[in-house]
Design an enzyme around this catalytic site. Structure first.
Site, short mmCIF file in Angstrom:
data_model
loop_
_atom_site.label_atom_id
_atom_site.label_comp_id
_atom_site.label_asym_id
_atom_site.label_seq_id
_atom_site.Cartn_x
_atom_site.Cartn_y
_atom_site.Cartn_z
N SER A 55 0.85 -1.19 0.00
CA SER A 55 0.00 0.00 0.00
C SER A 55 0.89 1.24 0.00
CB SER A 55 -0.91 0.01 1.23
OG SER A 55 -0.14 0.15 2.42
N LYS A 56 0.24 2.40 0.05
CA LYS A 56 0.98 3.67 -0.02
C LYS A 56 2.00 3.81 1.11
CE LYS A 56 -2.56 6.37 -2.42
NZ LYS A 56 -3.50 7.51 -2.32
N ARG A 57 1.73 3.17 2.24
CA ARG A 57 2.67 3.34 3.36
C ARG A 57 4.03 2.70 3.06
NH1 ARG A 57 -0.78 -0.65 5.10
NH2 ARG A 57 0.17 -2.67 5.61
N HIS A 58 4.08 1.84 2.04
CA HIS A 58 5.34 1.21 1.66
C HIS A 58 6.10 2.01 0.62
CE1 HIS A 58 2.84 -2.32 3.05
NE2 HIS A 58 3.92 -2.45 3.80
N GLY A 59 5.54 3.15 0.22
CA GLY A 59 6.18 3.96 -0.81
C GLY A 59 5.27 4.06 -2.02
#
Length: 477
Positions: free
Chosen positions: A243-247
């Site tokens: 997801s976005k939290r991984h980049g």
């Protein structure tokens, strides 16, 4: 055997993300491997969330990834007549029926089931006892439900998961059309796949729970289901769904960061598929070697460093004229003026390609070639632009100014003469010159740097280096 026909069917509710790109890639490669067709279908029936901007982003991402579709793009919103025709066929055969249960009634039953620790599923209130055509209600809202089997099992012989069996008693009667008449996702998908002759469906295993219902619909509509292959989801390094939290997860974000489509494709295909120990594949090799049978059952972990390493490989091996062409938009994006000429640009790019890992990084490294002037790093300046370096800079400047053939060979000879005359090592003169020209102690070879900068810029910056030394002379008490 019928011709293999695969499809990629995104919902245009946002950008094309990494997981969707891998799904598209797997379908594209399998179609090419088998000499089949790859179909692009836009599933835009969710009118509230689907946007023209998202459709455009998906198409541009597919084009950038060089995933050329053979048919399409088809749009579900343009195929409503087909869905109504198939819906009528199911109603006429008694395989579908109207349901007048209100949302409030259904929600109350759902809450009661959960309170009693039962699975919240439709209880069949409106389901006819016999399989028969039921007249549609008049004057009240109703949905259309599929009459699913009440006994037995639906078996999915999945190309990745293997045999997966679903108890039909656990599958309630699926809604095919909402009370406003709009068809639902699972129904549209089956109608489209039948109409388009899709033979193989490769998708994420988060869709596996939809598959038994869809298989029942295929058969009710008189078609055998296609071959399914549900591939494991891509995880972040914390082993949670990417997801976005991984980049960055948007395909176009990687384009904007200076990645190559070949690098991203090469990396994505290896997230779940392998061919021996081989890591790097060109497009032709992927089409020749990719097979669903080699897709693994375990989830793959997205590793940004590995992708960057792979991108660096493609950058280094790029034909120089192509690399210069590809870096040009990134120069403009940084606000740099049009390069002097293509030959000069290629020479500049060639000096940096071994150090850079992306096109954006290459442009960042090229700042001292492209800017009118450079800021000298204070630490580098105080260490190397010292009083004893002043005469060295002036001597190098004088010799370069008188150099007949301003090229790497001539520049190297100038430095050779200076160190021979002074009895010093190359570093004693190269580092002050490097700091004066680039503002830092790190750059490609000093002869290459000077050759790319050219005589005029080099002499100007050497003079600036001399002024820096004068400005930082120790004060006399």
């Amino acid at each position: 055997m019928p011709q293999v026909r695969t499809r990629f069917a995104p919902s245009p509710t946002g950008y094309l993300h990494i997981g969707g790109a891998r799904t598209a890639l797997f379908n594209y490669l399998y179609a090419r491997h088998c000499g089949g067709k790859f179909v692009l279908r836009i599933e835009d029936t969710d009118r509230q969330r689907s946007t023209p901007e998202a459709i455009d982003a998906i198409l541009r991402s597919m084009e950038w990834l060089q995933l050329e579709w053979d048919e399409g793009p088809f749009y579900q919103t343009e195929r409503m007549d087909l869905y109504q025709e198939r819906l009528h066929a199911l109603l006429s055969a008694g395989d579908a029926y109207p349901c007048v249960c209100t949302p409030e009634t259904l929600d109350a039953k759902r809450q009661a089931a959960m309170a009693e620790k039962r699975k919240p599923m439709y209880d069949g209130t409106c389901r006819p006892v016999e399989r028969e055509a039921v007249p549609l209600p008049e004057g009240i809202p109703f949905t259309i439900r599929f009459r699913s089997p009440e006994s037995g099992a639906t078996v999915v012989d999945d190309k990745v998961k293997g045999r997966v069996e679903f108890d039909n008693r656990e599958l309630d009667d699926l809604i095919l059309a909402r009370s406003d008449g709009s068809p639902t996702y699972n129904f549209c998908v089956v109608c489209d796949d039948i109409d388009m002759g899709i033979t193989h469906i490769v998708r994420g295993d988060d869709h596996l729970s939809n598959t038994p219902r869809q298989m029942q619909l295929y058969r009710a509509l008189g078609s055998e289901p296609p071959v399914f292959a549900h591939v494991p989801l891509i995880l972040g390094e914390d082993k949670k769904r990417l997801s976005k939290r991984h980049g960055a997860t948007s395909v176009m974000a990687y384009r904007d960061m200076g990645y190559f489509p070949e690098a991203l494709n090469n990396y994505l295909v290896r997230l779940g598929w392998s061919h021996g120990d081989q890591e790097i594949f060109d497009a032709q090799e992927l089409m020749e070697k990719f097979d669903i049978d080699a897709v693994g059952k375990s989830s793959a972990v997205f590793n940004p460093e590995k992708l960057l390493w792979l991108n660096a490989h493609y950058l280094k091996s790029r034909p120089l004229p192509q690399l210069a062409e590809e870096v040009t938009p990134y120069l403009s994006a940084k606000g740099y003026a049009e390069p002097r000429d293509r030959a000069w640009l290629e020479k500049m790019v060639d000096t940096l390609r071994e150090r850079a890992k992306s096109l954006v990084e290459l442009v960042d490294m090229a700042h001292y070639f492209l800017a009118e002037s450079v800021d000298i790093d204070d630490k580098a300046g105080r260490k190397h632009l010292v009083p004893e370096a002043k005469n060295l800079l002036q001597e190098v400047s004088r010799k370069l100014g008188n150099l007949a053939d301003f090229n790497e060979a001539g520049i190297e000879q100038v430095f050779g003469d200076v160190i021979a005359e002074r009895g010093i090592k190359l570093g004693k003169v190269a580092q002050p010159v490097r700091v004066a020209l680039t503002g830092s102690t790190v750059s490609p070879g000093i002869y290459e740097v000077i050759d790319v900068l050219g005589r005029d810029v080099t002499l100007t910056r050497l003079a600036t280096g001399v002024r820096y030394i004068d400005a930082h002379l120790p004060t006399q008490d």
